[in-house]
Design a protein around this motif. Sequence first.
Motif, PDB file in Angstrom:
ATOM      1  N   ASP A  39      40.898  95.915 -38.002  1.00  0.00           N
ATOM      2  CA  ASP A  39      42.195  95.244 -37.970  1.00  0.00           C
ATOM      3  C   ASP A  39      43.124  95.977 -38.934  1.00  0.00           C
ATOM      4  OD1 ASP A  39      44.313  93.456 -38.031  1.00  0.00           O
ATOM      5  OD2 ASP A  39      43.029  91.686 -38.155  1.00  0.00           O
ATOM      6  N   PRO A  44      47.142  89.815 -41.183  1.00  0.00           N
ATOM      7  CA  PRO A  44      46.306  89.613 -39.987  1.00  0.00           C
ATOM      8  C   PRO A  44      46.375  88.199 -39.418  1.00  0.00           C
ATOM      9  CG  PRO A  44      44.943  89.496 -41.939  1.00  0.00           C
ATOM     10  CD  PRO A  44      46.336  89.842 -42.419  1.00  0.00           C
ATOM     11  N   GLN A  54      42.857  86.537 -38.316  1.00  0.00           N
ATOM     12  CA  GLN A  54      41.680  87.118 -38.965  1.00  0.00           C
ATOM     13  C   GLN A  54      40.490  86.160 -38.980  1.00  0.00           C
ATOM     14  OE1 GLN A  54      42.014  87.887 -43.218  1.00  0.00           O
ATOM     15  NE2 GLN A  54      40.714  89.689 -43.040  1.00  0.00           N
ATOM     16  N   GLN A  58      36.892  86.872 -37.192  1.00  0.00           N
ATOM     17  CA  GLN A  58      35.672  86.990 -37.993  1.00  0.00           C
ATOM     18  C   GLN A  58      34.554  86.109 -37.446  1.00  0.00           C
ATOM     19  OE1 GLN A  58      37.480  86.043 -41.812  1.00  0.00           O
ATOM     20  NE2 GLN A  58      37.187  88.136 -42.531  1.00  0.00           N
ATOM     21  N   TYR A  68      33.585  93.179 -37.203  1.00  0.00           N
ATOM     22  CA  TYR A  68      34.999  93.068 -37.578  1.00  0.00           C
ATOM     23  C   TYR A  68      35.181  93.594 -38.986  1.00  0.00           C
ATOM     24  CZ  TYR A  68      39.467  91.059 -39.062  1.00  0.00           C
ATOM     25  OH  TYR A  68      40.733  90.898 -39.560  1.00  0.00           O
ATOM     26  N   PHE A  70      38.527  94.483 -41.887  1.00  0.00           N
ATOM     27  CA  PHE A  70      39.960  94.429 -42.169  1.00  0.00           C
ATOM     28  C   PHE A  70      40.365  95.650 -42.980  1.00  0.00           C
ATOM     29  CE2 PHE A  70      43.514  92.902 -44.944  1.00  0.00           C
ATOM     30  CZ  PHE A  70      44.473  92.889 -43.944  1.00  0.00           C
TER      31      PHE A  70
END
Length: 210
Positions: A39, A44, A54, A58, A68, A70
């Motif tokens: 991401d 997010p 986000q 997740q 996943y 970030f």
Amino acid sequence: MEPVPPLKLPQLFTIGYDHWDFADFVDCLRDHGVTALADVRSHPYSRRFPQFCQGSLQETLPLAGLAYGFLGQQLGARSPDPACYDGGKAQYSRIAATDPFAQGLARLQQGLQRHTIVLMCAEQDPITCHRAILICRSLRHWPIAIHHILKDGSLESQSALETRLLHLHAPPAAAQLSLFDPPQPSGSREECLERAYACQGDRIAYRVST
């Protein structure tokens, strides 16, 4: 002697989630062999598409067999560093020169050793998103294959995107002061690309609200 098979380059994809149904989004990633999503949004979250916030990602992506991660703090388009702005507008060249950005690329490089990664942001068309104009510009000379997943699920290579970029920012065909002036050299393709990337980056860069 048997011929040596060609090395298979690591595969990097990008996608914009805008207007994707979540189930179709996941199926598309699986179809392209993606195993991890990075991401790259600075923030997010999405009010319009909460399934792509986000926290939701997740929880749901691992259930679909996708990791996943970030990377928005390192590779996002909205740097928290005031030095990356000029007149309130983000400067991609300055962001790309920061230590956090370099750290984000290093994390991406490590991840590509274990996963087939997709960079996710919001915009449908990669040419209007920093994932292509900032991040993939910095990756274009890496020994990887870069593919942008379009809204219909088809792929566009970074090279094909660059051709679009050149057409978008090509100088006028007859930019001469006089009919009697000699033709002016427009530069190599690489020089034209650098100018086109800079122009597109300036066009789409985040501007601080006042």
